[in-house]
Scaffold this motif. Sequence first.
Motif, PDB file in Angstrom:
ATOM      1  N   CYS A  58       0.853  -1.177   0.000  1.00  0.00           N
ATOM      2  CA  CYS A  58       0.000   0.000   0.000  1.00  0.00           C
ATOM      3  C   CYS A  58       0.893   1.232   0.000  1.00  0.00           C
ATOM      4  CB  CYS A  58      -0.913   0.028   1.222  1.00  0.00           C
ATOM      5  SG  CYS A  58      -0.041   0.239   2.779  1.00  0.00           S
ATOM      6  N   ILE A  59       0.337   2.319  -0.484  1.00  0.00           N
ATOM      7  CA  ILE A  59       1.004   3.608  -0.381  1.00  0.00           C
ATOM      8  C   ILE A  59      -0.057   4.595   0.096  1.00  0.00           C
ATOM      9  CG2 ILE A  59       2.213   5.464  -1.580  1.00  0.00           C
ATOM     10  CD1 ILE A  59       3.520   3.457  -3.337  1.00  0.00           C
ATOM     11  N   VAL A  82      -6.834  -3.334  -6.587  1.00  0.00           N
ATOM     12  CA  VAL A  82      -7.018  -2.580  -5.345  1.00  0.00           C
ATOM     13  C   VAL A  82      -8.077  -3.310  -4.533  1.00  0.00           C
ATOM     14  CG1 VAL A  82      -7.893  -0.436  -4.355  1.00  0.00           C
ATOM     15  CG2 VAL A  82      -6.358  -0.354  -6.313  1.00  0.00           C
ATOM     16  N   PHE A  83      -7.799  -3.539  -3.249  1.00  0.00           N
ATOM     17  CA  PHE A  83      -8.721  -4.270  -2.392  1.00  0.00           C
ATOM     18  C   PHE A  83      -9.526  -3.311  -1.518  1.00  0.00           C
ATOM     19  CE2 PHE A  83      -5.571  -7.372  -3.594  1.00  0.00           C
ATOM     20  CZ  PHE A  83      -6.327  -8.507  -3.816  1.00  0.00           C
ATOM     21  N   PHE A 161     -12.562  -9.121  -1.702  1.00  0.00           N
ATOM     22  CA  PHE A 161     -13.190  -8.322  -2.748  1.00  0.00           C
ATOM     23  C   PHE A 161     -12.315  -7.126  -3.110  1.00  0.00           C
ATOM     24  CE2 PHE A 161     -16.842 -10.496  -0.861  1.00  0.00           C
ATOM     25  CZ  PHE A 161     -17.541 -10.901  -1.995  1.00  0.00           C
ATOM     26  N   GLY A 162     -12.404  -6.726  -4.366  1.00  0.00           N
ATOM     27  CA  GLY A 162     -11.664  -5.557  -4.813  1.00  0.00           C
ATOM     28  C   GLY A 162     -11.980  -5.241  -6.261  1.00  0.00           C
ATOM     29  N   SER A 187      -7.011   3.715  -4.403  1.00  0.00           N
ATOM     30  CA  SER A 187      -6.609   3.071  -3.159  1.00  0.00           C
ATOM     31  C   SER A 187      -6.686   4.046  -1.989  1.00  0.00           C
ATOM     32  CB  SER A 187      -5.186   2.511  -3.289  1.00  0.00           C
ATOM     33  OG  SER A 187      -4.656   2.146  -2.041  1.00  0.00           O
ATOM     34  N   ILE A 188      -6.287   5.292  -2.228  1.00  0.00           N
ATOM     35  CA  ILE A 188      -6.332   6.307  -1.167  1.00  0.00           C
ATOM     36  C   ILE A 188      -7.776   6.621  -0.795  1.00  0.00           C
ATOM     37  CG2 ILE A 188      -5.710   8.663  -0.550  1.00  0.00           C
ATOM     38  CD1 ILE A 188      -3.380   8.444  -2.529  1.00  0.00           C
TER      39      ILE A 188
END
Length: 284
Positions: A58-59, A82-83, A161-162, A187-188
């Motif tokens: 992750c970032i 991405v989850f 899930f993602g 993701s953020i």
Amino acid sequence: MLPAQLADVPDCDAECCDDENFPVDEDFPTSAFREQFASPADAAAAVREDKRWEWVGCIDGSRMRHRILASDDGTAAVEQAVFLGTTQEGAILCAWHETPDGERPALKKNILSALDRLQGALRPHLEAEIREGRDDDDYTALVPEAFCDAPEPYGAGIPLFGWRILHPVTPETTWEDTLDIALWNSSIAIGDWSGHYDHVDEISLDGFTRLLRHHGIPAVLCAECENPITSRHPRWPGIWATPTDEGGGASCEGKGTGPFPPAPRLGWYTDSEFGTPHQPQSAS
């Protein structure tokens, strides 16, 4: 298709994403991949020779995954995934428990539909940010697909899930071709740590709960603490419980404990120290 793991690429927990010992690299993980493979085609060839090739980390957001998927017919793709963030994962975990076993195949389909709707609501905001940052009015984000994987061996027992994009690999494909910046930035937003995307209704817990209910998913929030709850957890059957980082439970902290009795008092504990049971919100 055959997943594989990229060796020697560090896993990144939420606590270390901004750590000075793990500087944020805007090209990561592709910069790490370049250290081993000049191109995705080279990586795909290595996968076919059973070399492990994957990055999970992750970032400053929710978990992401990049990996090569190589099929027996000679085609290959880079999966960019991405989850769920904790907001979505907790709500879906509780809804999963609320659903009888025989209805879970339909529930899974409904969850995927809801997740596609969430990305559809978020994508215009991400596109606008990227266009502004790049001064590029022509940028259009790729459309990711909601997906589910088998549950983690030591996880909650529900599918993972993602959302993902499969970038086809050809001899001409570069690493830059295998990373869509909008999905990366989602993701953020999905992780919901910054609060920067609070204006997107589907990102908030209340909005996401409404989205799930619209798709026939039995999402329930507590009337007091406003966390997702289920009354069908195996350890607390018939008692409304919530998942938390501390292990979850049936005790509701609410929005603050009641006042202490007036001084002087000899005992420190009051009945409020036991907490109160979770109670579901009335359906709206």
